[in-house]
Design a protein around this motif. Structure first.
Motif, mmCIF file in Angstrom:
data_model
loop_
_atom_site.group_PDB
_atom_site.id
_atom_site.type_symbol
_atom_site.label_atom_id
_atom_site.label_comp_id
_atom_site.label_asym_id
_atom_site.label_seq_id
_atom_site.Cartn_x
_atom_site.Cartn_y
_atom_site.Cartn_z
ATOM 1 N N VAL A 181 2.311 3.000 -4.078
ATOM 2 C CA VAL A 181 1.797 3.790 -2.960
ATOM 3 C C VAL A 181 0.524 3.082 -2.509
ATOM 4 O O VAL A 181 -0.441 2.998 -3.271
ATOM 5 C CB VAL A 181 1.494 5.247 -3.380
ATOM 6 C CG1 VAL A 181 0.930 6.036 -2.210
ATOM 7 C CG2 VAL A 181 2.751 5.912 -3.930
ATOM 8 N N ALA A 182 0.522 2.539 -1.305
ATOM 9 C CA ALA A 182 -0.617 1.728 -0.860
ATOM 10 C C ALA A 182 -0.883 1.914 0.623
ATOM 11 O O ALA A 182 -0.010 2.305 1.393
ATOM 12 C CB ALA A 182 -0.330 0.252 -1.153
ATOM 13 N N SER A 183 -2.115 1.621 1.001
ATOM 14 C CA SER A 183 -2.513 1.600 2.404
ATOM 15 C C SER A 183 -3.797 0.807 2.507
ATOM 16 O O SER A 183 -4.612 0.808 1.585
ATOM 17 C CB SER A 183 -2.735 3.024 2.929
ATOM 18 O OG SER A 183 -3.286 2.978 4.230
ATOM 19 N N GLY A 184 -4.022 0.145 3.631
ATOM 20 C CA GLY A 184 -5.250 -0.599 3.837
ATOM 21 C C GLY A 184 -6.413 0.297 4.230
ATOM 22 O O GLY A 184 -7.551 -0.131 4.243
ATOM 23 N N LYS A 185 -6.127 1.539 4.534
ATOM 24 C CA LYS A 185 -7.167 2.463 4.989
ATOM 25 C C LYS A 185 -7.457 3.486 3.902
ATOM 26 O O LYS A 185 -6.556 3.928 3.196
ATOM 27 C CB LYS A 185 -6.703 3.169 6.262
ATOM 28 C CG LYS A 185 -7.775 4.039 6.893
ATOM 29 C CD LYS A 185 -7.277 4.618 8.184
ATOM 30 C CE LYS A 185 -8.365 5.411 8.911
ATOM 31 N NZ LYS A 185 -9.268 6.154 8.072
ATOM 32 N N VAL A 220 -6.348 8.394 3.356
ATOM 33 C CA VAL A 220 -5.101 8.764 4.033
ATOM 34 C C VAL A 220 -4.122 9.506 3.120
ATOM 35 O O VAL A 220 -3.033 9.869 3.555
ATOM 36 C CB VAL A 220 -4.410 7.525 4.652
ATOM 37 C CG1 VAL A 220 -5.252 6.939 5.744
ATOM 38 C CG2 VAL A 220 -4.111 6.477 3.587
ATOM 39 N N LYS A 280 -3.294 8.447 -0.327
ATOM 40 C CA LYS A 280 -2.563 7.614 -1.288
ATOM 41 C C LYS A 280 -2.528 8.276 -2.667
ATOM 42 O O LYS A 280 -1.465 8.390 -3.278
ATOM 43 C CB LYS A 280 -3.212 6.223 -1.410
ATOM 44 C CG LYS A 280 -3.185 5.394 -0.141
ATOM 45 C CD LYS A 280 -3.815 4.040 -0.340
ATOM 46 C CE LYS A 280 -5.300 4.097 -0.640
ATOM 47 N NZ LYS A 280 -6.119 4.540 0.485
ATOM 48 N N THR A 321 -0.446 11.505 -2.660
ATOM 49 C CA THR A 321 0.990 11.182 -2.632
ATOM 50 C C THR A 321 1.454 10.685 -3.993
ATOM 51 O O THR A 321 2.489 11.113 -4.496
ATOM 52 C CB THR A 321 1.277 10.122 -1.558
ATOM 53 O OG1 THR A 321 0.898 10.644 -0.285
ATOM 54 C CG2 THR A 321 2.742 9.735 -1.538
ATOM 55 N N ASP A 381 -7.251 2.051 -7.683
ATOM 56 C CA ASP A 381 -8.382 2.128 -6.768
ATOM 57 C C ASP A 381 -9.664 1.953 -7.579
ATOM 58 O O ASP A 381 -10.084 2.854 -8.302
ATOM 59 C CB ASP A 381 -8.390 3.475 -6.051
ATOM 60 C CG ASP A 381 -9.439 3.558 -4.950
ATOM 61 O OD1 ASP A 381 -10.386 2.746 -4.975
ATOM 62 O OD2 ASP A 381 -9.306 4.437 -4.085
#
Length: 197
Positions: free
Chosen positions: A113-117, A120, A122, A125, A146
């Protein structure tokens, strides 16, 4: 078709009708019958009790009761069967995205589960996905990668856990709600900052 071993001990007169009934039961997630999906691993008759073994390729503990009741009702139309004794298990398939990389020992699946922002959802989720899989019977571990704002310890309700290293190379994982968890947050306290070079 599953690679699971099949053990069918029914005479031919009964085997055909039983397999037809089981294959007419369409699994909602596999979108095919149980026989076609390779889920039926055992069929045996003890008196008028059918011993049925099912192995699913996904964790589905919440479906067990409804599945057994539905199959019992469908199989009860056969004169040779008065009751059904059903054992259900699951064996997820092992997938490898990159053939040249050796799999992680004792790990069959990895969900990232990843995001650059930031901010949001993560962690939310990831934790909810881990809890849902554990509730369905899967053995789940969550790695909070993280390093700047680890929130998994708080979300799992174990912010004060401190890992130990029995061999100086590995850290013990925390355990909460049936999930093994590891996070840099276990090594920080309060609002301590993690400075990485």
């Amino acid at each position: 078709m599953s690679s699971t071993q099949m053990d069918y001990r029914l005479n031919d007169d009964l085997l055909g009708p039983v397999l037809a009934i089981l294959d007419a039961y369409i699994d909602p997630y596999l979108a095919t019958g149980l026989v076609s999906a390779g889920c039926v691993t055992k069929l045996a008759l003890d008196g008028k009790r059918l011993q049925l073994g099912l192995v699913y390729p996904y964790p589905c503990m919440s479906q067990y009761r409804d599945t057994v009741m539905a199959l019992t009702n469908k199989l009860a139309v056969l004169d040779a069967i008065d009751e059904v004794e059903c054992e259900i298990d699951f064996q997820p398939k092992v997938y490898s995205a990159i053939a040249s990389i050796a799999p992680i020992a004792n790990v069959k699946q990895v969900i990232a589960v990843a995001s650059g922002k930031g901010g949001v959802g993560k962690s939310t989720t990831a934790v909810n996905l881990a809890l849902a899989l554990a509730a369905e019977g899967a053995q789940v571990g969550i790695l909070d990668a993280d390093i700047y704002g680890p929130s998994v310890p708080l979300m799992l309700g174990i912010p004060n856990f401190r890992p130990v290293s029995p061999d100086g190379k590995h850290m013990t994982a925390a355990s909460a709600h049936g999930i093994a968890a590891q996070s840099i947050g276990f090594m920080l306290s309060g609002d301590e900052a993690a400075v990485w070079r």
